[in-house]
Design a protein around this motif. Structure first.
Motif, PDB file in Angstrom:
ATOM      1  N   GLU A 221      -0.324 -18.307  12.235  1.00 12.24           N
ATOM      2  CA  GLU A 221       0.871 -18.238  11.627  1.00 12.24           C
ATOM      3  C   GLU A 221       1.937 -16.993  12.065  1.00 12.24           C
ATOM      4  N   ILE A 222       3.288 -16.516  12.110  1.00 17.69           N
ATOM      5  CA  ILE A 222       4.218 -15.322  12.474  1.00 17.69           C
ATOM      6  C   ILE A 222       3.615 -15.050  10.551  1.00 17.69           C
ATOM      7  N   TRP A 223       3.130 -12.903  10.995  1.00 12.93           N
ATOM      8  CA  TRP A 223       2.284 -12.801   9.429  1.00 12.93           C
ATOM      9  C   TRP A 223       3.491 -12.562   8.589  1.00 12.93           C
ATOM     10  N   LYS A 224       3.425 -12.928   7.369  1.00 14.98           N
ATOM     11  CA  LYS A 224       4.446 -13.120   6.231  1.00 14.98           C
ATOM     12  C   LYS A 224       4.317 -11.289   4.924  1.00 14.98           C
ATOM     13  N   VAL A 225       5.252 -11.136   4.967  1.00 17.18           N
ATOM     14  CA  VAL A 225       5.248  -9.910   3.717  1.00 17.18           C
ATOM     15  C   VAL A 225       6.433 -10.186   2.863  1.00 17.18           C
ATOM     16  N   GLY A 226       6.087  -9.249   1.973  1.00 13.21           N
ATOM     17  CA  GLY A 226       6.690  -9.579   0.650  1.00 13.21           C
ATOM     18  C   GLY A 226       7.869  -8.466   0.555  1.00 13.21           C
ATOM     19  N   ILE A 227       9.098  -8.892  -0.243  1.00 13.00           N
ATOM     20  CA  ILE A 227       9.737  -7.782  -0.805  1.00 13.00           C
ATOM     21  C   ILE A 227       9.455  -7.359  -2.376  1.00 13.00           C
ATOM     22  N   THR A 228       9.070  -6.515  -3.413  1.00 11.49           N
ATOM     23  CA  THR A 228       8.908  -6.060  -4.303  1.00 11.49           C
ATOM     24  C   THR A 228      10.161  -6.958  -5.499  1.00 11.49           C
ATOM     25  N   GLN A 229      10.200  -6.821  -6.412  1.00 17.44           N
ATOM     26  CA  GLN A 229      10.830  -7.138  -7.467  1.00 17.44           C
ATOM     27  C   GLN A 229      12.244  -5.405  -7.815  1.00 17.44           C
ATOM     28  N   PRO A 230      13.002  -5.306  -7.646  1.00 15.26           N
ATOM     29  CA  PRO A 230      13.831  -3.934  -7.485  1.00 15.26           C
ATOM     30  C   PRO A 230      13.714  -3.998  -9.527  1.00 15.26           C
ATOM     31  N   ASP A 231      12.518  -3.167  -9.840  1.00 15.58           N
ATOM     32  CA  ASP A 231      12.405  -3.474 -11.160  1.00 15.58           C
ATOM     33  C   ASP A 231      12.030  -1.974 -11.169  1.00 15.58           C
ATOM     34  N   GLU A 232      12.871  -1.136 -12.259  1.00 16.20           N
ATOM     35  CA  GLU A 232      12.067   0.035 -12.808  1.00 16.20           C
ATOM     36  C   GLU A 232      10.203   0.223 -13.103  1.00 16.20           C
ATOM     37  N   GLU A 233       9.848  -0.977 -13.343  1.00 10.76           N
ATOM     38  CA  GLU A 233       8.550  -0.666 -13.837  1.00 10.76           C
ATOM     39  C   GLU A 233       7.622  -1.619 -13.224  1.00 10.76           C
ATOM     40  N   GLY A 234       8.610  -2.377 -12.274  1.00  8.86           N
ATOM     41  CA  GLY A 234       8.029  -3.428 -11.396  1.00  8.86           C
ATOM     42  C   GLY A 234       6.470  -3.386 -10.525  1.00  8.86           C
ATOM     43  N   GLN A 235       5.725  -4.328 -10.627  1.00 12.60           N
ATOM     44  CA  GLN A 235       4.664  -4.137  -9.555  1.00 12.60           C
ATOM     45  C   GLN A 235       4.944  -4.584  -8.782  1.00 12.60           C
ATOM     46  N   ALA A 236       3.467  -3.677  -7.616  1.00  7.64           N
ATOM     47  CA  ALA A 236       3.691  -4.369  -6.577  1.00  7.64           C
ATOM     48  C   ALA A 236       3.311  -5.690  -5.903  1.00  7.64           C
ATOM     49  N   ASN A 237       2.637  -6.366  -7.057  1.00  9.46           N
ATOM     50  CA  ASN A 237       2.231  -7.741  -6.887  1.00  9.46           C
ATOM     51  C   ASN A 237       3.462  -8.884  -7.425  1.00  9.46           C
ATOM     52  N   GLU A 238       4.859  -7.757  -7.425  1.00  8.53           N
ATOM     53  CA  GLU A 238       5.736  -9.112  -8.564  1.00  8.53           C
ATOM     54  C   GLU A 238       6.623  -9.439  -7.400  1.00  8.53           C
ATOM     55  N   LEU A 239       6.985  -9.907  -6.595  1.00  5.89           N
ATOM     56  CA  LEU A 239       7.415 -10.294  -5.251  1.00  5.89           C
ATOM     57  C   LEU A 239       8.783 -10.857  -5.556  1.00  5.89           C
ATOM     58  N   TYR A 240       9.847 -10.643  -5.196  1.00 10.41           N
ATOM     59  CA  TYR A 240      11.907 -11.160  -5.336  1.00 10.41           C
ATOM     60  C   TYR A 240      11.617 -11.900  -3.802  1.00 10.41           C
ATOM     61  N   SER A 241      11.106 -11.770  -2.724  1.00 11.57           N
ATOM     62  CA  SER A 241      11.423 -12.553  -1.649  1.00 11.57           C
ATOM     63  C   SER A 241       9.807 -12.212  -0.910  1.00 11.57           C
ATOM     64  N   ILE A 242       9.780 -13.490   0.392  1.00  9.37           N
ATOM     65  CA  ILE A 242       9.169 -13.113   1.453  1.00  9.37           C
ATOM     66  C   ILE A 242       9.629 -13.603   2.831  1.00  9.37           C
ATOM     67  N   VAL A 243       9.432 -12.164   3.726  1.00  4.83           N
ATOM     68  CA  VAL A 243       9.561 -12.736   4.751  1.00  4.83           C
ATOM     69  C   VAL A 243       8.777 -12.961   6.031  1.00  4.83           C
ATOM     70  N   ALA A 244       8.718 -14.044   6.860  1.00  3.66           N
ATOM     71  CA  ALA A 244       8.379 -14.103   8.054  1.00  3.66           C
ATOM     72  C   ALA A 244       8.529 -13.090   9.114  1.00  3.66           C
ATOM     73  N   LEU A 245       7.706 -12.836   9.357  1.00  2.00           N
ATOM     74  CA  LEU A 245       8.332 -11.268  10.412  1.00  2.00           C
ATOM     75  C   LEU A 245       7.790 -11.271  11.819  1.00  2.00           C
ATOM     76  N   ASP A 246       8.217 -12.495  12.816  1.00  2.00           N
ATOM     77  CA  ASP A 246       8.582 -12.630  13.948  1.00  2.00           C
ATOM     78  C   ASP A 246       8.924 -10.592  14.954  1.00  2.00           C
ATOM     79  N   ASN A 247       7.842 -10.308  15.324  1.00  2.00           N
ATOM     80  CA  ASN A 247       7.312  -9.344  15.893  1.00  2.00           C
ATOM     81  C   ASN A 247       9.024  -7.769  16.221  1.00  2.00           C
ATOM     82  N   LYS A 248       8.866  -7.922  15.021  1.00  2.00           N
ATOM     83  CA  LYS A 248      10.301  -6.763  14.523  1.00  2.00           C
ATOM     84  C   LYS A 248       9.773  -6.006  13.381  1.00  2.00           C
TER      85      LYS A 248
END
Length: 353
Positions: A221-248
């Motif tokens: 499958e295309i590699w999938k990476v996360g964009i974290t929540q834009p919170d001052e106290e947000g944790q790295a595992n708190e995802l806001y969205s996921i991007v399928a990164l297709d040769n980029k």
């Protein structure tokens, strides 16, 4: 022969026939194929540029390439790290001219100039003195008065640098170069090029949150990476969205964690090269996808200077860029914007839908 014996013989023949038919059926069934990438996944991590890196790639030979990559990054830092006193960039900052010895200085200058011009100066690697003055450099906070800011602004401007493929010179002796807003992305590209040169066709490279992906993962499958929540106290595992990164390449810049408060005012680490002051707008996070991570990194930084509306306009003017912005609207509500070309590759965890 009695009836019971006859029944037993018939039963045995039928049983043998059934077993034989099952055997024939199984022999004619296709053997389930092993995943093409089974047992080829290699993963390792380390540190560089004051942050961490993680590399995943598929290799049928199961080669451990970490030593080669660590050596490559050591040489890379010897060119571009301002924290190494005898690096190329440190020697340039302490003098007026540098003749290149390593292959990394000219490409980062070239892309910096391209993005500097395309963003009208929003991306500027000479803004370091202002960043340091506002307390986001190694010396800590030192709030300047307006006169001090104006004096520092005279030292800022990438148009005060001239270079060719052989050397770089300053047009102002107190000019200071700092590639921290583009170097991690460039390092990602350097590592990706190294993997490609080793015949690796499927990989994901990440340095300090900047990424490059090629091919597919071990599940095909295309590699999938996360964009974290834009919170001052947000944790790295708190995802806001996921991007399928297709040769980029992909880079994210944000103001929501790197800040401090002074006199009741929140000061972000993004300093405007136009005003000399920390930016004040609703854009919390800018994620940029481009053909290479160095370009994505530079534009993500520029967008955090420009703000939401100007960033959307910029993306529409620059071919090859896709963006995902997270921002607060005028009422303080959390919103997001995705460029049209990114939408098919974007998904959201349930809580953000």
């Amino acid at each position: 022969m009695n009836k019971n014996a006859l029944k037993n013989i018939i039963y045995s023949i039928v049983l043998l026939l059934v077993v034989f038919l099952v055997y024939l059926y199984r022999q004619n069934q296709p053997v389930p194929a092993q995943p093409e990438n089974a047992d080829t996944k290699m993963v390792f991590s380390g540190t560089t540029m004051g942050t961490s890196y993680r590399i995943v790639y598929l290799d049928e030979q199961r080669r451990d390439l970490q030593d080669g990559i660590d050596s490559l990054l050591t040489v890379f830092n010897q060119s571009l790290s301002t924290y190494i006193p005898d690096s190329e960039i440190s020697r340039f900052n302490a003098s007026d001219t540098l003749v290149f010895e390593l292959p990394y200085f000219y490409p980062v200058l070239s892309v910096s100039k391209e993005v500097f011009e395309a963003t009208g100066g929003a991306f500027d690697p000479t803004v370091g003195p202002l960043v340091n003055a506002w307390g986001f450099g190694p010396e800590g906070a030192e709030r300047k008065d307006s006169l001090g800011i104006q004096q520092l602004l005279q030292r800022v401007g990438f148009d005060k640098v001239q270079f060719d493929q052989r050397a770089v010179i300053k047009l102002r002796p107190d000019l200071y170069l700092d590639f921290s807003a583009i170097a991690k992305g460039y390092g990602v590209d350097v590592v990706a090029d190294y993997l490609a040169a080793q015949g690796i066709a499927n990989y994901l490279v990440e340095i300090g949150g900047e990424l490059a992906a090629k091919g597919t993962n071990d599940a095909g499958e295309i590699w999938k990476v996360g964009i974290t929540q834009p919170d001052e106290e947000g944790q790295a595992n708190e995802l806001y969205s996921i991007v399928a990164l297709d040769n980029k390449g992909m880079a994210t810049s944000g103001n929501y964690r790197n800040f401090y408060e002074q006199d009741g005012q929140k000061l972000s680490h993004t300093i405007s090269p136009f005003t000399g002051y920390p930016v004040v707008h609703g854009l919390l996070s800018a994620t940029v996808l481009a053909n290479d991570c160095m370009t994505a990194d530079a534009y993500a930084t520029a967008m955090m200077v420009l703000g939401t509306e100007a960033s959307i306009s910029l993306q529409q003017q620059v071919p090859g860029l896709e963006i995902f912005l997270i921002y607060n609207d005028e009422q303080g509500n959390l919103r997001s914007f995705a460029s049209e070309g990114l939408k098919p590759f974007l998904s959201f965890p349930q809580q953000n839908q």
